[in-house]
Design an enzyme around this catalytic site. Structure first.
Site, mmCIF file in Angstrom:
data_model
loop_
_atom_site.group_PDB
_atom_site.id
_atom_site.type_symbol
_atom_site.label_atom_id
_atom_site.label_comp_id
_atom_site.label_asym_id
_atom_site.label_seq_id
_atom_site.Cartn_x
_atom_site.Cartn_y
_atom_site.Cartn_z
ATOM 1 N N TYR A 119 -10.391 -10.596 -5.632
ATOM 2 C CA TYR A 119 -9.869 -11.105 -6.903
ATOM 3 C C TYR A 119 -10.649 -12.304 -7.431
ATOM 4 C CZ TYR A 119 -6.164 -7.990 -5.521
ATOM 5 O OH TYR A 119 -5.472 -6.867 -5.124
ATOM 6 N N LYS A 129 -1.748 0.386 7.903
ATOM 7 C CA LYS A 129 -3.051 -0.289 7.885
ATOM 8 C C LYS A 129 -2.937 -1.739 8.342
ATOM 9 C CE LYS A 129 -7.301 -0.535 5.178
ATOM 10 N NZ LYS A 129 -7.925 -0.470 3.844
ATOM 11 N N ARG A 136 -0.726 -2.314 -6.739
ATOM 12 C CA ARG A 136 -1.004 -3.384 -5.772
ATOM 13 C C ARG A 136 -1.929 -4.427 -6.401
ATOM 14 N NH1 ARG A 136 -1.176 -4.583 -0.252
ATOM 15 N NH2 ARG A 136 -3.166 -5.335 0.597
ATOM 16 N N HIS A 164 -3.439 -9.056 3.919
ATOM 17 C CA HIS A 164 -4.872 -9.079 4.216
ATOM 18 C C HIS A 164 -5.104 -9.790 5.544
ATOM 19 C CE1 HIS A 164 -6.152 -8.622 -0.284
ATOM 20 N NE2 HIS A 164 -6.000 -7.457 0.323
ATOM 21 N N ARG A 213 0.866 -1.183 0.000
ATOM 22 C CA ARG A 213 0.000 0.000 0.000
ATOM 23 C C ARG A 213 0.901 1.230 0.000
ATOM 24 N NH1 ARG A 213 -2.478 -3.504 3.844
ATOM 25 N NH2 ARG A 213 -4.603 -4.111 3.221
ATOM 26 N N HIS A 235 -2.623 2.502 -6.097
ATOM 27 C CA HIS A 235 -3.227 1.229 -5.696
ATOM 28 C C HIS A 235 -3.384 0.265 -6.872
ATOM 29 C CE1 HIS A 235 -4.745 -0.572 -2.027
ATOM 30 N NE2 HIS A 235 -5.712 -1.158 -2.715
#
Length: 346
Positions: free
Chosen positions: A323, A218, A290, A313, A184, A287
């Site tokens: 995805y 994050k 990513r 994640h 990120r 992004h």
């Protein structure tokens, strides 16, 4: 944050709730977004003559209509495009729900049953799922069904174009880093030189709350990422040619006069990608790199649990949900390749 609060109605419960979010170390962006969402909610309450302590489910449903209506208070004679998409409305309602849960915990309002708890099997089951205890799943009663959006990605040729359009080594290193690791942008901006372990071709993502540029990882977990020797070579080139006389712990710093050595921030990156978009002739934001990294890993056959770990994640289900479009597209592509090989063999 102070500027955001000055724009809010002078309502102490909101101020107390925002302070609570800061105290439990929610990111500044989260606090700022919640402040905006609650500002909208209290504007609705004021226009409807509703006291915030007497809100019920019917009022929340009317608030959703108010958010979606192009002209609140006016009944449309024909169907019109909604003012806000389903995802935006759900985010606003989530903020309002969290606000009322907090106020209920303080005894300021009665319980507002915005959620239902039910046993629900997960879409993804790990190896030991059959011996683990299932927990009730929390679902909002007023959540709108969101349209599935396909993540925006770049082709390898477009990534090369993007790197070639960079005017300095720093920007080339940033683009290549995001593309090769799936970081990120907040994680990249928070990188310190001590996080780069060049002899092992590894980069550590270390969560920090004291980044002076406001960068946030994050995540609360340290994540170690293996990278290529070529990326480390580009980092070394950046150190020698552009950071030689700059004393900063941060990897990505400003290079222009007057700001030399100060850590890059989100605004700097936004300006960079706007310039690059204009030069390459297509829209691109950080992004997308990513998404491109994750998409290429999955298409290359990497297992979803490994992709989850690399992306950081919290749950593999997030990886699957983001995805999922790849399964159908890639199945079609592989089937076409299979049929083409069969035709050649006959």
């Amino acid at each position: 944050m102070d500027g955001t609060r000055q724009q809010l109605p002078a309502i102490q419960p909101i101020q107390n709730y925002l302070t609570y979010l800061e105290n439990i170390e929610k990111s500044p962006n989260t606090v700022r977004n919640y402040a905006h969402h609650l500002k909208l909610f209290f504007e609705f309450l004021e226009s409807s003559g509703i006291t915030w302590t007497q809100v019920d489910l019917k009022d929340i449903a009317e608030f959703i209509y108010w958010l979606r209506s192009p002209e609140p208070g006016v009944t449309a004679l024909q169907q019109q495009e909604s003012k806000r998409c389903e995802r935006t409305v759900n985010l606003i309602i989530s903020a309002v729900s969290s606000f009322y849960e907090y106020q209920n915990g303080l005894g300021e309002v009665p319980d507002l049953p915005l959620y239902r708890y039910q046993m629900q099997p997960r879409k993804y089951k790990n190896f030991l799922y059959h011996i683990s205890k299932s927990k009730p799943v929390k679902n909002s009663k007023l959540k709108l069904k969101e349209r599935k959006l396909t993540p925006e990605t770049l082709s390898q040729f477009q990534v090369i174009q993007l790197i070639d359009a960079c005017e300095n080594i720093r920007d080339k290193f940033l683009i290549q880093l995001l593309y090769e690791t799936g970081m990120r942008i907040g994680q990249a901006l928070g990188l310190r030189h001590e996080d780069i372990i060049s002899w092992d071709n590894e980069i550590q993502i270390v969560p920090r709350l004291d980044n002076i540029n406001g960068a946030r990882a994050k995540t609360n977990q340290v994540n170690r990422l293996t990278v290529s020797m070529e990326l480390m070579g580009l980092y070394t080139e950046y150190l020698v040619q552009e950071l030689n006389d700059i004393d900063s712990d941060y990897v990505f710093v400003n290079l222009f006069q007057g700001e030399i050595g100060k850590p890059m921030n989100y605004s700097s990156v936004l300006s960079l990608f706007k310039r690059l978009s204009k030069k390459v002739g297509f829209d691109v934001h950080a992004h997308m790199l990513r998404h491109t990294h994750a998409t290429e890993l999955i298409r290359d056959g990497m297992g979803l649990e490994w992709v989850q770990k690399r992306l950081g994640h919290a749950s593999v289900q997030t990886t699957i949900d983001t995805y999922a479009h790849l399964s159908h597209e890639d199945l079609t592509h592989k089937l076409e390749s299979f049929l083409e090989r069969n035709r050649k063999d006959k």
